[in-house]
Write a protein that holds these residues in place. Structure first.
Motif, short mmCIF file in Angstrom:
data_model
loop_
_atom_site.label_atom_id
_atom_site.label_comp_id
_atom_site.label_asym_id
_atom_site.label_seq_id
_atom_site.Cartn_x
_atom_site.Cartn_y
_atom_site.Cartn_z
N ILE A 1 0.86 -1.19 0.00
CA ILE A 1 0.00 0.00 0.00
C ILE A 1 0.89 1.23 0.00
N CYS A 2 1.89 1.22 0.91
CA CYS A 2 2.88 2.29 0.96
C CYS A 2 4.26 1.64 0.82
N GLN A 3 5.16 2.38 0.18
CA GLN A 3 6.53 1.82 -0.02
C GLN A 3 7.26 1.62 1.29
N ASP A 4 6.91 2.44 2.31
CA ASP A 4 7.54 2.23 3.60
C ASP A 4 6.73 1.19 4.36
N THR A 5 7.23 -0.03 4.36
CA THR A 5 6.49 -1.13 4.99
C THR A 5 6.85 -1.24 6.47
N LYS B 1 4.23 -0.21 10.78
CA LYS B 1 4.08 1.24 11.01
C LYS B 1 5.31 1.92 10.43
N GLY B 2 5.10 2.80 9.49
CA GLY B 2 6.21 3.41 8.75
C GLY B 2 7.00 4.42 9.56
N GLY B 3 8.16 4.77 9.01
CA GLY B 3 9.09 5.66 9.71
C GLY B 3 8.62 7.10 9.81
N GLY B 4 7.89 7.56 8.79
CA GLY B 4 7.46 8.96 8.80
C GLY B 4 6.51 9.24 9.94
N CYS B 5 5.54 8.34 10.13
CA CYS B 5 4.60 8.57 11.23
C CYS B 5 5.25 8.21 12.57
N GLU B 6 6.19 7.27 12.54
CA GLU B 6 6.91 6.94 13.79
C GLU B 6 7.67 8.18 14.28
N GLN C 1 2.69 15.71 8.34
CA GLN C 1 3.94 14.99 8.05
C GLN C 1 3.86 13.48 8.25
N GLY C 2 2.96 13.04 9.12
CA GLY C 2 2.79 11.59 9.31
C GLY C 2 1.69 11.06 8.41
N CYS C 3 1.50 11.70 7.25
CA CYS C 3 0.43 11.33 6.31
C CYS C 3 -0.93 11.28 6.99
N SER C 4 -1.34 12.47 7.49
CA SER C 4 -2.69 12.57 8.03
C SER C 4 -3.68 12.29 6.89
N ASN D 1 -0.09 6.99 13.94
CA ASN D 1 -0.09 6.12 12.75
C ASN D 1 -0.76 6.82 11.58
N CYS D 2 -0.10 6.77 10.42
CA CYS D 2 -0.67 7.37 9.21
C CYS D 2 -1.98 6.68 8.81
N TRP D 3 -2.61 7.23 7.77
CA TRP D 3 -3.85 6.59 7.26
C TRP D 3 -3.56 5.16 6.80
N ALA D 4 -2.31 4.90 6.38
CA ALA D 4 -1.95 3.55 5.91
C ALA D 4 -1.71 2.66 7.13
N TYR D 5 -2.79 2.44 7.83
CA TYR D 5 -2.78 1.81 9.15
C TYR D 5 -2.86 0.30 8.92
N ARG D 6 -1.66 -0.28 8.78
CA ARG D 6 -1.56 -1.66 8.34
C ARG D 6 -1.35 -2.58 9.54
N ARG D 7 -2.42 -3.14 9.99
CA ARG D 7 -2.28 -4.16 11.05
C ARG D 7 -3.31 -5.25 10.81
N GLY E 1 7.84 15.84 -2.73
CA GLY E 1 7.88 15.08 -1.49
C GLY E 1 6.54 15.18 -0.81
N LYS E 2 6.55 15.09 0.51
CA LYS E 2 5.28 15.28 1.22
C LYS E 2 5.54 15.93 2.58
N GLY E 3 4.51 16.63 3.05
CA GLY E 3 4.58 17.24 4.38
C GLY E 3 5.18 18.63 4.39
N GLY F 1 1.12 11.26 0.29
CA GLY F 1 1.91 10.29 1.05
C GLY F 1 1.20 8.95 1.14
N GLY F 2 1.96 7.90 0.96
CA GLY F 2 1.40 6.56 1.09
C GLY F 2 0.81 6.02 -0.20
N ALA F 3 0.59 6.90 -1.21
CA ALA F 3 -0.07 6.43 -2.44
C ALA F 3 0.95 5.76 -3.37
S1 SF4 Z 1 1.69 6.37 4.60
FE1 SF4 Z 1 3.09 8.07 4.89
S2 SF4 Z 1 3.70 8.07 7.07
FE2 SF4 Z 1 2.78 6.09 6.54
S3 SF4 Z 1 4.52 4.86 6.11
FE3 SF4 Z 1 3.76 5.62 4.17
S4 SF4 Z 1 4.88 7.49 3.74
FE4 SF4 Z 1 5.24 6.97 5.88
#
Ligand code: SF4
Ligand SMILES: O=C(O)C[C@H](O)C(=O)O
Length: 514
Positions: free
Chosen positions: A61-65, A141-146, A185-188, A273-279, A421-423, A445-447
């Protein structure tokens, strides 16, 4: 337990590629709450499309897994050592298959292990329980939202909100402040887990555990249930909106847990946690390791509303006030100076990825290619090599503000005309955009699936020694759309939204929970 490793592999793939039903419902509701013609509305449509693409492509879903974090409950007597090894095997396999990005980096040398295994990665917590089954839950949980997690030590003084004491009202203020400081910045729009009490370590752990709750559950502690409702209603009055573009929906969920503390300490820890709430989670047969059931609602049962319906809605609302500019790289100074905050830019031609390692490197080295008129994309993609060469599997933007110490200098040194970029970025970059003639473009972000399809060819790559996410990929691009949020005239949508939300924060200064 011969099926255990395969079941964990299936869990990883599902978590990375198919957003659960309860999360989807919340995003769908946010999309309906925003006017489609606004930037927030447009972003939510892109997010919805991306969620469906990830499911169909069985790709991230997002490249940052993220940091793979497992919580495993086992019956008494189960062999946790074997399970740990099989979880590690499943992680390495999912990485090799492009379902996870190579995300484990040596903190001293910067070397990427390439398989997501290394000291501290993945994170695996074991608990014993009285039941006969094995329960495995995973959060990515990705690094940006962390990076937007925050811990408060009460009592404290909060900007915009005044004193926060050691009581429910102080906690309320901390949580609202946590949402404010995250901006986009945490992909709200995001989900937050809050831990009250504990020490600095267990407080954060408790906060993260809250993210394993179901979106629509109700807190069993009445005061906390009330606090969760309050925060959800009121955080959305901050006007930060999706990706920090302004809007009605800033927060999608708030879950609060409590534990005891030391008399001297009073921590409020917030996991953003960003919208890409992967759990996701699975209940396994302890004998065979086979999946008996999935813990969270399956994403495929909650389709996101189709893009066709959105297109029809666009036709009705009309988009004439939104200017669309198509640019072919390399870009000229004149072209970027004609752009204004709010314009949509469609980029064709070659663009170059560059993030933390590259920016640091370019400060005192030459670039491997001519960057005059170039577009730099803050992105750490998921890449896979097959017989045809490298393929872009997921490629959304990363948080740009990390490059703030370098970006202005690098724009001027190499003649870069656009940064994606984003944020948003800060004052130093804004000044450089104006001085040199460049723009900052915000991608959603996340797309990561949505943007991956814009890359038609991987022309070449430099700095593979930085690891796949940090390498400089030269990508042939077609139809990459992003919004101008900082222009060459000194305007920044990010600065505007931040100021505006800061003013709104003050309305929450007076006590609510006495
Ligand atoms: S959706 Fe945004 S904050 Fe979440 S992991 Fe991906 S880039 Fe980072
Ligand atoms: O590392 C990334 O690709 C993105 C990161 O999660 C971010 O939000 O900045």
């Amino acid at each position: 337990m011969q099926q255990f490793e395969q079941s964990v592999y299936n869990l990883i793939v599902e978590t990375s590629t198919n957003l659960p039903g309860d999360v989807r419902k919340t995003i769908q509701a946010a999309k309906e709450a925003e006017d489609r013609a606004t930037r927030a509305g447009l972003s939510l449509s892109t997010i919805a499309t991306n969620i469906e693409m990830a499911e169909n492509n069985v790709s991230p879903i997002c490249q940052d897994t993220g940091m793979p974090t497992f919580i495993v409950h086992t019956p008494v007597g189960a062999n946790q050592i074997v399970m740990k090894q099989q979880i590690r095997n499943a992680i390495a396999r999912a990485t090799k298959d492009g379902k996870l990005r190579t995300n484990s980096v040596d903190s001293l040398t910067g070397a990427n292990t390439g398989d997501n295994l290394g000291p501290g990665t993945p994170v695996i917590h074991f608990e014993q329980w009285e039941k006969d089954d094995v329960d495995v839950r995973l959060i990515l949980k990705g690094g940006g939202c962390e990076n937007k997690n925050i811990q408060y030590s009460l009592p404290t003084e909060l900007e915009g909100l005044g004193k926060a004491g050691r009581d429910l009202d102080g906690i309320r203020k901390c949580i609202l402040h946590a949402v404010y400081q995250a901006q986009g910045q945490g992909c709200s729009a995001g989900f937050i887990g809050v831990g009250i009490g504990g020490d600095r370590t267990t407080g954060y752990e408790l906060a993260k555990q809250q993210l394993f709750r179901h979106v629509d559950d109700v807190n069993p502690i009445p005061e906390l249930a009330q606090l969760e409702d309050y925060v959800l209603d009121n955080a959305n009055k901050l006007g930060i909106g999706t990706m920090g573009f302004g809007g009605q929906v800033t927060l999608l969920g708030c879950k609060v847990g409590v534990m005891n503390r030391l008399p001297a300490s009073y921590f409020v820890s917030v996991a953003y946690n960003c919208w890409a709430y992967r759990r996701q989670g699975v209940l396994l047969n302890a004998e065979t390791g086979e999946i008996k059931e999935w813990i969270y609602p399956n994403g495929s049962d909650t389709p996101m509303k189709s893009s066709a319906a959105d297109a029809a809605a666009d036709a009705v609302t009309g988009q004439e006030e939104r200017r669309e500019v198509v640019l072919q790289t390399p870009i000229t100074e004149e072209q970027v100076r004609s752009l204004k905050v709010g314009d949509i830019v469609i980029i064709n031609g070659e663009m170059h990825t560059g993030r933390d390692a590259l920016h640091k490197h370019l400060m005192d080295h030459d670039a491997p290619i001519d960057l005059n008129g170039a577009v730099i994309y803050h992105c750490g993609p998921v890449m896979l090599k097959d017989e045809q060469g490298w393929q872009v599997k997921a490629a959304g933007p990363t948080t740009s503000i990390r490059e703030e110490p370098y970006q202005g200098d690098i724009i001027k040194k190499f003649g870069i005309r656009a940064v994606i970029g984003k944020g948003g970025m800060g004052a130093k970059t804004l000044a450089a955009l104006q001085e040199h003639g460049a723009v900052y473009l915000n991608a959603i972000g996340g797309a990561a699936q949505y943007y991956a399809q814009c890359f038609k060819n991987v022309n070449s790559v430099d700095f593979m020694e930085f690891g796949i996410p940090e390498a400089m990929w030269h990508l042939e691009t077609e139809g990459f759309a992003a919004i101008v949020t900082m222009d060459a005239h000194g305007n920044s949508l990010h600065a505007e939204v931040e100021q505006d939300s800061f003013a709104k924060l003050a309305q929450f200064k007076e006590p609510v929970f006495k």
